[in-house]
Every structure is written in C-alpha cells, then in structure tokens.
Design an enzyme around this catalytic site. Structure first.
Site, mmCIF file in Angstrom:
data_model
loop_
_atom_site.group_PDB
_atom_site.id
_atom_site.type_symbol
_atom_site.label_atom_id
_atom_site.label_comp_id
_atom_site.label_asym_id
_atom_site.label_seq_id
_atom_site.Cartn_x
_atom_site.Cartn_y
_atom_site.Cartn_z
ATOM 1 N N ARG A 106 0.921 -1.290 0.148
ATOM 2 C CA ARG A 106 -0.084 0.182 0.077
ATOM 3 C C ARG A 106 0.789 1.167 -0.074
ATOM 4 O O ARG A 106 0.791 2.473 -0.826
ATOM 5 C CB ARG A 106 -0.957 -0.026 1.286
ATOM 6 C CG ARG A 106 -1.869 -1.239 1.065
ATOM 7 C CD ARG A 106 -3.246 -0.733 0.378
ATOM 8 N NE ARG A 106 -2.891 -1.422 -1.111
ATOM 9 C CZ ARG A 106 -3.024 -2.797 -1.595
ATOM 10 N NH1 ARG A 106 -3.046 -3.380 -0.683
ATOM 11 N NH2 ARG A 106 -2.819 -3.088 -2.526
ATOM 12 N N GLU A 109 2.050 1.528 -3.476
ATOM 13 C CA GLU A 109 1.013 2.270 -4.327
ATOM 14 C C GLU A 109 0.771 3.485 -4.090
ATOM 15 O O GLU A 109 0.392 4.215 -4.964
ATOM 16 C CB GLU A 109 -0.022 1.186 -3.879
ATOM 17 C CG GLU A 109 -1.529 1.501 -4.781
ATOM 18 C CD GLU A 109 -2.668 0.366 -4.361
ATOM 19 O OE1 GLU A 109 -3.057 -0.181 -5.281
ATOM 20 O OE2 GLU A 109 -3.049 0.375 -3.162
ATOM 21 N N SER A 132 15.648 14.701 0.452
ATOM 22 C CA SER A 132 16.930 13.723 0.894
ATOM 23 C C SER A 132 16.285 12.439 1.707
ATOM 24 O O SER A 132 15.168 12.803 2.471
ATOM 25 C CB SER A 132 17.898 14.623 1.797
ATOM 26 O OG SER A 132 18.858 13.698 2.398
#
Length: 166
Positions: A106, A109, A132
């Site tokens: 997830r 995603e 960074s």
C-alpha cells in the site's frame, strides 16, 4: 475490565534471509522482553522508525545506541552484535520489489499513484531538486476521528536538495 493486549512487531520469517544475521537476535530479545519500538526508542532517545530501521539492518547504530540496546535487550557484552549493528547497512534489500506484504505494498502504491503529484507540488514549492532520504526523519502517529475510526499519519521529513547547475 478486560486487559488490553499489547501489539508487538515481530520478524517475518519470509524475509529473514534478506536481513543481517543480528536481526533475528534483536527481534527475539525484543519479543521475550515484550518491548515495543516506542519503548525502545524512548530508552535510546531515538525515533521509533529509526530504531525499527536498526532492527531491519536499514540504519546504522551509533556506539551509544548499540551499548544501550544491548543492555536493554540483555545481550552479552562479548556478543559481536553491537559491532555488527554499527557496520555499514546494505540498504534497500529487505524485501522484494514490488513488495508483496500488503501494508508495504500500500505504501508502494501511494508512491505509484501520487509520486508525480508529490514531485510536482514539491517542485512548485521548492524548485528543481529532490528530498533527501539521508538528511531525513519520519514518524508514525495514530489519530482517531469523531466516528471512532483509527487513522494512520505518516510524516516524511527530508532536507530539500536543489539540483546544481553545471
């Protein structure tokens, strides 16, 4: 009143071959002592995410971290684990790509779906550059809304590094 059970993160055996040898020892001791990453982080004076990253071999422990962690977990002073935790991490190899663990997928995603949107907004606010992951910190918090539903809040804070012109 029923006793509330404490949630403890443990080591997923399917990724153990991708982690440093000391990871299993750290997780075993953490489980035996029933310690959360929150309690370990408080003892070390670090964030929960940073401490968990040490356990997974994705962050380097300072000598002070290694000493405090070894003492807290009851690891032998002669154990090579402290020295191993202070070694240079082999980052980014803890899991397969794309991830197969549902929660990690997830997060992957989220970057797939919103990565370019994040990039565009960051570029507009900060210019041409990158965030960074070295000069970086993160935290995870729980919020409960007015309906009682639990929500997770993940903060990713990285120093902005402008691309240099050459």
């Amino acid at each position: 009143m029923a006793e509330q059970r404490q949630n403890l993160a443990s080591l997923d055996s399917s990724i153990i071959d991708r982690l440093p040898a000391y990871s299993a020892t750290l997780f075993d001791a953490k489980t035996q002592k029933r310690l959360t990453f929150e309690s370990i982080a408080a003892h070390l004076g670090r964030s929960e995410v940073a401490v968990a990253a040490i356990f997974y071999g994705q962050a380097r422990a300072s000598p002070e971290d290694a000493e405090k962690l070894s003492r807290l977990l009851g690891l032998s002073a002669e154990s090579p684990i402290a020295a191993q935790m202070m070694g240079f991490p082999d980052r980014g190899r803890a899991g397969p790509m794309p991830p197969v663990e549902p929660l990690i997928y997830r997060l992957y995603e989220v970057v797939q779906n919103y990565g370019y949107a994040f990039k565009a907004v960051m570029n507009e606010k900060l210019g041409d550059g990158i965030m960074s992951a070295i000069c970086f910190n993160s935290k995870v918090e729980k919020e409960v809304d007015e309906t009682g539903a639990a929500w997770v809040v993940i903060t990713l804070k990285g120093k902005w590094l402008p691309f240099s012109r050459f």
